[in-house]
Design a protein around this motif. Structure first.
Motif, short mmCIF file in Angstrom:
data_model
loop_
_atom_site.label_atom_id
_atom_site.label_comp_id
_atom_site.label_asym_id
_atom_site.label_seq_id
_atom_site.Cartn_x
_atom_site.Cartn_y
_atom_site.Cartn_z
N TYR A 14 14.64 -6.97 -12.89
CA TYR A 14 15.12 -5.73 -11.96
C TYR A 14 14.08 -5.59 -10.98
O TYR A 14 14.50 -5.02 -9.68
N PHE A 15 12.82 -5.90 -11.09
CA PHE A 15 11.68 -5.76 -10.27
C PHE A 15 11.88 -6.88 -9.07
O PHE A 15 12.20 -6.56 -7.84
N ALA A 16 12.48 -7.90 -9.41
CA ALA A 16 12.83 -8.96 -8.20
C ALA A 16 13.78 -8.54 -7.47
O ALA A 16 14.08 -8.65 -6.31
N LEU A 17 15.03 -8.07 -8.10
CA LEU A 17 16.25 -7.61 -7.51
C LEU A 17 15.83 -6.44 -6.67
O LEU A 17 16.33 -6.54 -5.51
N LEU A 18 14.81 -5.56 -6.87
CA LEU A 18 14.55 -4.60 -5.93
C LEU A 18 13.87 -4.85 -4.75
O LEU A 18 14.24 -4.53 -3.91
N ILE A 19 13.03 -5.94 -4.95
CA ILE A 19 12.24 -6.55 -3.84
C ILE A 19 13.25 -7.29 -2.96
O ILE A 19 13.14 -7.00 -1.62
N ASN A 20 14.10 -7.90 -3.53
CA ASN A 20 15.11 -8.73 -2.76
C ASN A 20 16.04 -7.81 -1.91
O ASN A 20 16.81 -8.19 -0.85
N ASN A 21 16.28 -6.48 -2.37
CA ASN A 21 17.03 -5.71 -1.85
C ASN A 21 16.39 -4.84 -0.94
O ASN A 21 16.97 -3.79 -0.36
N SER A 22 15.26 -5.03 -0.78
CA SER A 22 14.16 -4.19 0.30
C SER A 22 14.00 -2.87 -0.29
O SER A 22 13.45 -1.95 0.63
N GLU A 23 14.08 -2.65 -1.58
CA GLU A 23 13.78 -1.51 -2.12
C GLU A 23 12.25 -1.52 -2.80
O GLU A 23 12.10 -1.57 -4.04
N TYR A 24 11.29 -1.58 -1.86
CA TYR A 24 9.98 -1.88 -2.46
C TYR A 24 9.49 -0.78 -3.09
O TYR A 24 8.50 -0.85 -4.14
N ALA A 49 11.35 -14.19 -5.51
CA ALA A 49 11.56 -13.52 -3.98
C ALA A 49 11.43 -14.35 -2.87
O ALA A 49 11.15 -13.82 -1.77
N ALA A 50 11.43 -15.72 -3.17
CA ALA A 50 10.63 -16.61 -2.12
C ALA A 50 11.61 -16.46 -0.92
O ALA A 50 11.14 -16.37 0.21
N ASP A 51 12.85 -16.63 -1.15
CA ASP A 51 13.93 -16.49 0.11
C ASP A 51 13.77 -15.39 1.11
O ASP A 51 13.73 -15.42 2.05
N VAL A 73 1.83 -6.72 -5.29
CA VAL A 73 3.04 -7.30 -4.36
C VAL A 73 3.86 -6.24 -3.83
O VAL A 73 4.09 -6.45 -2.77
N ALA A 74 4.32 -5.32 -4.94
CA ALA A 74 5.23 -4.42 -4.18
C ALA A 74 4.56 -3.52 -3.00
O ALA A 74 5.00 -3.09 -2.14
N ARG A 75 3.25 -3.31 -3.34
CA ARG A 75 2.60 -2.57 -2.25
C ARG A 75 2.29 -3.40 -0.93
O ARG A 75 2.57 -2.72 0.21
N GLN A 76 2.09 -4.65 -1.08
CA GLN A 76 1.89 -5.62 -0.13
C GLN A 76 3.18 -5.42 0.76
O GLN A 76 3.20 -5.55 2.23
N PHE A 77 4.25 -5.61 0.18
CA PHE A 77 5.65 -5.60 0.73
C PHE A 77 5.98 -4.36 1.68
O PHE A 77 6.49 -4.13 2.75
N ILE A 78 5.44 -3.08 0.99
CA ILE A 78 5.68 -1.72 1.50
C ILE A 78 4.77 -1.77 2.81
O ILE A 78 5.50 -1.30 3.84
N GLU A 79 3.49 -2.30 2.86
CA GLU A 79 2.73 -2.18 4.06
C GLU A 79 3.17 -3.12 5.09
O GLU A 79 3.04 -2.73 6.25
N ALA A 80 3.43 -4.31 4.75
CA ALA A 80 4.07 -5.35 5.72
C ALA A 80 5.25 -5.04 6.46
O ALA A 80 5.33 -5.03 7.69
N LYS A 81 6.12 -4.56 5.68
CA LYS A 81 7.44 -3.84 6.17
C LYS A 81 7.12 -2.72 7.10
O LYS A 81 7.96 -2.52 8.38
N GLN A 82 6.37 -1.90 6.87
CA GLN A 82 6.09 -0.65 7.72
C GLN A 82 5.54 -1.16 8.82
O GLN A 82 5.65 -0.41 10.14
N LEU A 83 4.80 -2.25 8.82
CA LEU A 83 4.18 -3.02 10.31
C LEU A 83 5.45 -3.25 10.88
O LEU A 83 5.45 -3.42 12.41
N LEU A 84 6.31 -4.02 10.35
CA LEU A 84 7.60 -4.69 11.20
C LEU A 84 8.34 -3.50 11.82
O LEU A 84 8.83 -3.60 13.08
N ASN A 85 8.39 -2.43 11.02
CA ASN A 85 9.21 -1.18 11.67
C ASN A 85 8.64 -0.66 12.84
O ASN A 85 9.12 -0.07 13.40
N GLU A 86 7.25 -0.66 12.53
CA GLU A 86 6.59 -0.28 13.79
C GLU A 86 6.42 -1.03 15.04
O GLU A 86 5.55 -0.82 15.91
N LYS A 87 7.01 -2.10 14.93
CA LYS A 87 7.07 -3.26 16.02
C LYS A 87 5.83 -3.79 16.22
O LYS A 87 5.48 -4.00 17.36
N GLN A 88 4.98 -4.09 15.17
CA GLN A 88 3.90 -4.92 15.06
C GLN A 88 4.07 -6.34 14.37
O GLN A 88 3.60 -6.22 13.57
#
Length: 514
Positions: free
Chosen positions: A227-237, A304-306, A265-280
Motif C-alpha cells: 500500500y505504501f509503495a502504491l501511494l508513492i507511485n501515485n505521487s500521494e506522498y 518505486a524505481a520506475d 523516503v516519504a519525506r524525501q519525496f515530498i521535499e523533492a517534488k515540492q522543489l520541482l513544483n517550485e520550478k527548481q
C-alpha cells in the motif's frame, strides 16, 4: 531453485495456503532409520491402521527411491484393512510429497471410503494441479468447504481459486468474508487478496486502505508495505507518510526499522517534488538523487524505481536537458518496453525533433548492441520423439522457457504467455518449453493436455552446452528474433506486465531498424 524438484513458497495465514510468488527448491528428504524402527512402526500400524500419525511417522522414514516398495506394502495393508480410509490417505500424502502421478488415485480411494472427509478433498485439489481442469479442481475445494462449512481456511482457498473462472463471484465472496467475519484473520486476508486481484488502481487503493484501517494491519504488514509503495507511485506522498508513521507507532518488532526507513523516503519525496513544483529542477534532481529505495541496514526496499526514474527525467527536462531525458527513457524502454515509457519517450522525442522512425532506430541500436546468436540445440520432442532444432524456427520470433511440470512459478506464468501469444500469428511466433527435470518426464504430456498450454515440449539434454541460453532455475525465459539473436533474457511475465511481453514480440516482428 534446484533442477530436481521444487517447493512452492507459501504465506501461511492460520493454516491457509495463499499462493503469492513461489520459488522452486529441492524438497527431497532422506531420513535413514534402523530397520527395527521401521518394523516397530509397521507393527503399530497393523495394530491401529486408522492412526494417521503412525502412518506419517513410518512414511517419513522413506524417500522417493522407496516408492515401488511402499506401493507393494500399502497395497497389502489396503487389502488387509479394506474399510480404512486412512491407509490410502496417508500413502497418497507420501506420493504427493514425491510428486508421484498416482497420488490422486489414493486420495480418490480414501474419498470412496469416507466421502465426508473434507481434508481429503483439499489433498485431491493439491494433487490434481497437474492433470485436472480448473473447474474440476475448484469443485474439489467447494466440496471441502461444503463438508466443513465452519472452516474459513477452506472457504478462502475456494474463493481464491475461483478468481480464475469467475472473478465477480470470487470478489463478492471475499467481501462477504470481510464483512461477516471482521475479527478473523481471514477478513484481513480477503482484503489483501482483493487488492492483489484488481488492476484498477483506485479500487486497489480502497481495499488497501480498508485493511490499513482495520485491526489486521500489523498482521498483514506485507499488504501495507504494498500500500505504501502504491501511494508513492501515485505521487500521494503525504498519504504514504501517514501510513508509515501510523505503522511505526503500531509496530513493536524489528519491522519498526522498516517503517522508519519508509517515513524517511516519504519525506524525501515530498521535499523533492515540492522543489520541482517550485520550478527548481536542479535542486529537485539533487534531492531525487539522494532518495535511496533500498536500505542496506534494514535490508528492505520500496518498489518505486520506475517512478523515481521518471521524476529524474522530468527534472532534467525542466532544466533544459531534454536530450538527456530522452536518452535515459529510451535506453530503459529498449530493455523493458511499456506503454507508460513509450508515451514519455515520444514526448521527449518530439521536443528534440525526432520522428518515430528515428526513435525506433535509436531503440534498436541500444537493443541490439552486443547481442549474440543463441546457442544452437537439437532436442527430443516429447510427442513425436523426433529431434527439434533451434534452426527449424529461423524466420520466427521464439519464446523459449525452461520449466518442469511441478514448478509452481512456471505454471503461474503460462496463462500470461498464452494470453499474449493469442494476439499474434503463430506462423510468426514459436513457443518452446524445455523440461529441465527428467524425473518428471511422465508428467509433461498429461500436463500440456489438461492445462491447454501450446508450447512445443522438448526434453533437456544434460550434455548440451547451453551457452548464452542457459538456466539456473525455473522458469528462465528468452526471446530470440527471426535471425536467431537472443534479444531479451531472464524476464518474467505476470498479470501486471503482460503488455511488456506483447511489445517485445511485436517490436521484434516489426523492427523499424537495426
Amino acid at each position: 531453485m534446484k533442477r530436481s524438484s521444487y517447493l512452492i513458497l507459501t504465506l501461511i495465514l492460520i493454516g491457509a495456503l495463499v499462493p503469492k510468488l513461489a520459488v522452486c527448491q529441492n524438497i527431497s528428504r532422506v531420513n535413514p532409520a534402523e530397520p527395527n524402527e521401521k518394523t516397530r512402526l509397521l507393527k503399530a500400524i497393523e495394530s491401529d491402521p486408522d492412526n494417521l500419525s503412525l502412518h506419517q511417522d513410518y512414511l517419513d522414514l522413506f524417500s522417493a527411491k522407496d516408492t515401488v516398495q511402499l506401493i507393494s506394502k500399502y497395497s497389502q495393508l489396503g487389502k488387509k484393512y479394506p474399510k480404512s480410509a486412512v491407509i490410502p490417505f496417508a500413502f497418497g500424502g507420501f506420493l504427493k510429497k514425491v510428486y508421484h502421478i498416482k497420488a490422486k488415485d489414493y486420495f480418490e480411494k480414501a474419498l470412496s471410503l469416507r466421502p465426508d472427509w473434507a481434508e481429503v478433498w483439499i489433498k485431491l485439489y493439491e494433487t490434481s494441479y497437474l492433470t485436472t481442469s480448473d473447474s474440476i479442481k475448484i469443485g474439489y475445494l467447494k466440496k471441502a468447504m461444503d463438508k466443513a462449512p465452519k472452516n474459513l481456511d477452506y472457504r478462502m482457498r475456494y474463493i481464491s481459486a475461483l478468481q480464475s473462472v469467475d472473478k465477480m463471484k470470487s470478489d463478492s465472496l471475499y467481501i462477504e468474508v470481510a464483512k461477516r467475519y471482521p475479527d478473523s484473520l481471514q477478513a484481513g486476508q480477503a482484503l489483501w487478496e482483493l487488492s492483489l486481484y484488481t488492476d484498477n488502481k483506485d479500487i486497489k487503493r480502497a481495499y488497501y486502505n480498508q485493511l490499513f484501517k482495520s485491526k489486521h494491519a500489523t498482521t498483514f504488514r506485507g499488504a501495507i508495505f504494498d500500500y505504501f509503495a502504491l501511494l508513492i507511485n501515485n505521487s500521494e506522498y503525504r498519504e504514504a507518510l501517514e501510513v508509515s508513521l501510523t505503522m511505526d507507532f503500531k509496530t513493536f518488532t524489528n519491522n519498526t526499522l522498516r517503517w522508519k526507513f519508509y517515513t524517511k523516503v516519504a519525506r524525501q519525496f515530498i521535499e523533492a517534488k515540492q522543489l520541482l513544483n517550485e520550478k527548481q529542477p536542479d535542486a529537485a534532481l539533487l534531492a531525487f538523487n539522494n532518495i535511496k529505495l533500498k536500505d542496506n541496514f534494514s535490508a528492505v526496499s520500496i518498489g518505486a524505481a520506475d517512478h523515481l526514474f521518471l521524476l529524474k527525467a522530468e527534472a532534467n527536462d525542466m532544466a533544459g536537458r531534454t536530450s538527456l531525458s530522452y536518452d535515459s527513457v529510451m535506453n530503459y524502454y529498449s530493455r523493458q518496453p511499456s506503454d507508460l515509457f513509450s508515451d514519455i519517450m515520444f514526448k521527449y522525442a518530439r521536443k528534440i525533433g525526432k520522428d518515430s522512425n528515428q526513435v525506433y532506430t535509436d531503440v534498436n541500436a541500444i537493443r541490439y548492441k552486443g547481442v549474440k546468436k543463441a546457442t544452437p540445440f537439437s532436442l527430443l520432442h516429447y510427442e513425436t520423439s523426433k529431434k527439434v532444432a533451434l534452426e527449424d524456427f529461423k524466420g520466427k520470433v521464439v519464446l523459449l522457457t525452461y520449466w518442469f511440470p511441478s514448478c509452481g512459478p512456471c505454471r503461474a506464468e503460462f496463462p500470461y504467455f498464452e494470453s499474449v501469444l493469442k494476439k499474434f500469428n503463430r506462423d510468426q511466433v514459436a513457443y518452446i518449453g524445455i523440461n529441465t527435470t527428467p524425473e518428471e518426464d511422465a508428467l509433461v504430456l498429461p500436463y500440456i493436455k489438461d492445462s491447454g498450454c501450446t508450447f512445443i515440449p522438448l526434453k533437456d539434454n544434460p550434455l548440451w552446452d547451453r551457452g548464452n541460453i542457459d538456466w539456473s532455475g525455473a522458469p528462465t525465459n528468452y526471446l530470440i528474433d527471426q535471425e536467431g539473436n537472443v534479444v531479451f533474457s531472464n524476464f518474467r511475465t505476470h498479470k501486471g506486465n503482460e503488455r511488456t511481453l506483447e511489445l517485445m514480440i511485436a517490436e521484434l516482428l516489426n523492427k523499424k531498424a537495426k
